[in-house]
Structure formats: structure tokens, C-alpha cells
Design a protein around this motif. Sequence first.
Motif, PDB file in Angstrom:
ATOM      1  N   PRO A  27      86.945  33.867  84.466  1.00 52.26           N
ATOM      2  CA  PRO A  27      86.114  32.821  83.859  1.00 52.26           C
ATOM      3  C   PRO A  27      86.935  31.603  83.470  1.00 52.26           C
ATOM      4  N   LEU A  28      86.272  30.467  83.392  1.00 53.06           N
ATOM      5  CA  LEU A  28      86.927  29.266  82.888  1.00 53.06           C
ATOM      6  C   LEU A  28      87.249  29.480  81.421  1.00 53.06           C
ATOM      7  N   SER A  29      88.428  29.111  81.011  1.00 54.86           N
ATOM      8  CA  SER A  29      88.829  29.316  79.626  1.00 54.86           C
ATOM      9  C   SER A  29      88.529  28.089  78.789  1.00 54.86           C
ATOM     10  N   PRO A  30      87.724  28.231  77.722  1.00 54.24           N
ATOM     11  CA  PRO A  30      87.404  27.085  76.878  1.00 54.24           C
ATOM     12  C   PRO A  30      88.551  26.689  75.964  1.00 54.24           C
ATOM     13  N   GLN A  31      89.642  27.477  75.956  1.00 54.51           N
ATOM     14  CA  GLN A  31      90.739  27.210  75.034  1.00 54.51           C
ATOM     15  C   GLN A  31      91.702  26.156  75.563  1.00 54.51           C
ATOM     16  N   ALA A  32      91.719  25.962  76.863  1.00 56.44           N
ATOM     17  CA  ALA A  32      92.677  25.018  77.446  1.00 56.44           C
ATOM     18  C   ALA A  32      92.161  23.589  77.304  1.00 56.44           C
ATOM     19  N   GLU A  33      92.732  22.852  76.376  1.00 57.23           N
ATOM     20  CA  GLU A  33      92.258  21.502  76.107  1.00 57.23           C
ATOM     21  C   GLU A  33      92.497  20.571  77.285  1.00 57.23           C
ATOM     22  N   THR A  34      93.495  20.880  78.106  1.00 63.13           N
ATOM     23  CA  THR A  34      93.814  20.012  79.240  1.00 63.13           C
ATOM     24  C   THR A  34      93.015  20.385  80.485  1.00 63.13           C
ATOM     25  N   ASP A  35      92.161  21.382  80.375  1.00 64.12           N
ATOM     26  CA  ASP A  35      91.376  21.818  81.517  1.00 64.12           C
ATOM     27  C   ASP A  35      90.162  20.910  81.671  1.00 64.12           C
ATOM     28  N   TRP A  36      90.226  19.984  82.624  1.00 63.64           N
ATOM     29  CA  TRP A  36      89.140  19.019  82.805  1.00 63.64           C
ATOM     30  C   TRP A  36      87.842  19.706  83.184  1.00 63.64           C
ATOM     31  N   ALA A  37      87.913  20.752  84.018  1.00 65.19           N
ATOM     32  CA  ALA A  37      86.697  21.431  84.464  1.00 65.19           C
ATOM     33  C   ALA A  37      85.922  22.001  83.284  1.00 65.19           C
ATOM     34  N   THR A  38      86.630  22.602  82.330  1.00 66.87           N
ATOM     35  CA  THR A  38      85.962  23.176  81.167  1.00 66.87           C
ATOM     36  C   THR A  38      85.328  22.083  80.321  1.00 66.87           C
ATOM     37  N   ARG A  39      86.047  20.987  80.149  1.00 68.72           N
ATOM     38  CA  ARG A  39      85.491  19.863  79.390  1.00 68.72           C
ATOM     39  C   ARG A  39      84.254  19.314  80.098  1.00 68.72           C
ATOM     40  N   HIS A  40      84.345  19.170  81.413  1.00 68.27           N
ATOM     41  CA  HIS A  40      83.215  18.663  82.190  1.00 68.27           C
ATOM     42  C   HIS A  40      81.991  19.551  82.012  1.00 68.27           C
ATOM     43  N   MET A  41      82.175  20.852  82.146  1.00 68.94           N
ATOM     44  CA  MET A  41      81.047  21.773  82.033  1.00 68.94           C
ATOM     45  C   MET A  41      80.432  21.733  80.638  1.00 68.94           C
ATOM     46  N   ALA A  42      81.288  21.637  79.613  1.00 68.03           N
ATOM     47  CA  ALA A  42      80.785  21.615  78.241  1.00 68.03           C
ATOM     48  C   ALA A  42      80.029  20.331  77.938  1.00 68.03           C
ATOM     49  N   GLU A  43      80.593  19.185  78.350  1.00 62.34           N
ATOM     50  CA  GLU A  43      79.998  17.903  77.986  1.00 62.34           C
ATOM     51  C   GLU A  43      78.877  17.470  78.917  1.00 62.34           C
ATOM     52  N   GLU A  44      79.005  17.777  80.199  1.00 64.03           N
ATOM     53  CA  GLU A  44      78.021  17.298  81.170  1.00 64.03           C
ATOM     54  C   GLU A  44      76.912  18.303  81.467  1.00 64.03           C
ATOM     55  N   LEU A 130      89.566   9.550  82.910  1.00 62.55           N
ATOM     56  CA  LEU A 130      88.389   8.732  83.232  1.00 62.55           C
ATOM     57  C   LEU A 130      87.100   9.319  82.651  1.00 62.55           C
ATOM     58  N   GLY A 131      87.231  10.194  81.686  1.00 66.26           N
ATOM     59  CA  GLY A 131      86.042  10.759  81.063  1.00 66.26           C
ATOM     60  C   GLY A 131      85.643  12.089  81.678  1.00 66.26           C
ATOM     61  N   PRO A 132      84.534  12.643  81.199  1.00 67.55           N
ATOM     62  CA  PRO A 132      84.127  13.997  81.607  1.00 67.55           C
ATOM     63  C   PRO A 132      83.420  14.088  82.948  1.00 67.55           C
ATOM     64  N   GLY A 133      83.123  12.950  83.574  1.00 67.36           N
ATOM     65  CA  GLY A 133      82.507  12.995  84.896  1.00 67.36           C
ATOM     66  C   GLY A 133      80.997  12.959  84.867  1.00 67.36           C
ATOM     67  N   HIS A 134      80.432  11.767  84.663  1.00 66.85           N
ATOM     68  CA  HIS A 134      78.973  11.619  84.686  1.00 66.85           C
ATOM     69  C   HIS A 134      78.506  11.576  86.139  1.00 66.85           C
ATOM     70  N   HIS A 135      77.812  12.604  86.584  1.00 71.20           N
ATOM     71  CA  HIS A 135      77.341  12.560  87.969  1.00 71.20           C
ATOM     72  C   HIS A 135      75.843  12.823  88.099  1.00 71.20           C
ATOM     73  N   GLY A 136      75.113  12.757  86.995  1.00 76.67           N
ATOM     74  CA  GLY A 136      73.665  12.890  87.075  1.00 76.67           C
ATOM     75  C   GLY A 136      73.001  11.532  87.183  1.00 76.67           C
ATOM     76  N   ASP A 137      71.691  11.534  87.453  1.00 75.67           N
ATOM     77  CA  ASP A 137      70.977  10.268  87.462  1.00 75.67           C
ATOM     78  C   ASP A 137      70.713   9.825  86.023  1.00 75.67           C
ATOM     79  N   ASP A 138      70.105   8.656  85.854  1.00 76.39           N
ATOM     80  CA  ASP A 138      69.883   8.114  84.513  1.00 76.39           C
ATOM     81  C   ASP A 138      69.072   9.067  83.650  1.00 76.39           C
ATOM     82  N   GLU A 139      68.081   9.710  84.252  1.00 79.05           N
ATOM     83  CA  GLU A 139      67.217  10.618  83.508  1.00 79.05           C
ATOM     84  C   GLU A 139      68.018  11.802  82.969  1.00 79.05           C
TER      85      GLU A 139
END
Length: 202
Positions: A27-44, A130-139
Motif C-alpha cells: 500500500p501507499l504509505s501516508p507517512q512519507a511526507e515526500t511521497d507526491w503520490a500519497t499527497r496527490h491521492m489525499a488532496e485530489e 508544482l502542487g498536488p496535481g489538479h487534473h479534474g474538470d472545474d466541476e
Amino acid sequence: MHRLPTAILLALLPSTLLAHSGHDQAPLSPQAETDWATRHMAEEHHISNFDPGAFFTLHDFDSSLAWTADEIRRMYGLDDESMKNVEEGKKAEVVRKTLENFDRDSDGMIERDEWLQGWRAGKRLEDFGLGPGHHGDDEYEYEIHHFEKFHDENTREEDLTHPEDIEHFRKHDEMEAAAERQEQLDRMPIVEQNIPQKFRRY
């Protein structure tokens, strides 16, 4: 009044995807602060328990079992409006370094097996600042970043008074007005604005 947020539908994915994942997919580890994928999944996506196979599938936008350069751009949100001031060279660097990290056969794509092999070897998606990666539409972005944080399914339309709400519905109004104008033009046999000035009669 408000349709079910897309993030809730996405949250249903892990159980299905994890059920088909191999035992070698940690599983992706939520403890790794430098893990961009985990941050992306949490925020996006508001999801914290994804394995790498599920992460890959979620971002395999054309379901081809490979990430193309365009899909890497989209995953990192490089074509989002918030990235309009980022130099194209920086965006190209994101794609190039991501491919260098995971594209073992150098064919310009990251196949699912390459991604999983890289993950097992300890490789991770780099955080390029460059941030967490916004890849959804406006809605979707409105739902995930505002509506779900400050409202719920019981919120009345008259309670949507935050600046983000006002801006969101202003865009809706503009889109509807543009659609109505286009519909009117489509019904006209001749569109005067399309006639060169020198050929117009007054």
C-alpha cells in the motif's frame, strides 16, 4: 439539489481494485511526507489507502495499461489553469524525469508492469514543487476542494454564498449564456458577423 460528488464515486474504486491486486503490491504509505503520490491521492481524491496498482489504474486515463507523456502531464495537473504561468520547459522536465525513473525500455511510455517493478524497487513519483496535481474538470475541482469541505448534501442553494461558490456558478452562467448565443447563431441562415466588412450592405 447537488449531484453526488465525484470523489465519493472514486472512493468506491479501492475495494474493487485492491481485490484484483497482487500480494506484492504494498500500500501507499501516508507517512512519507515526500511521497507526491500519497499527497496527490489525499488532496485530489480524498483517499489515503491505495496500492500502486490501483493508483496506476486510476491515472491510466485511456485504459491502455500504459501512461503516455500526455497522461503524465494530466496526472501532475500540468495543463490545469493553475499551471498557466509555469514554463513549458519545466513541464517537459516533469515528463522527462518521470519517464527516466520508470520507463525501463525507453519507449516513451510507462507500462503497468514497469510502474509496479519500479515501485517494488523503492521508486516514487517525484514532487516537482508544482502542487498536488489538479487534473479534474472545474466541476470536480469545485466539489473536491470546496463543496465537500464546507458544504454537504443538505446545503441549500441560497447557502452557497462563499466566494468559491459565487465564482463557480458565475462560470456556469457564462457557459450557459455562450451556449444560448451559439444556438441562436446556428438557427440564423446568415451570420452577419461572419461577412467581411467590405461586403456588408447598410
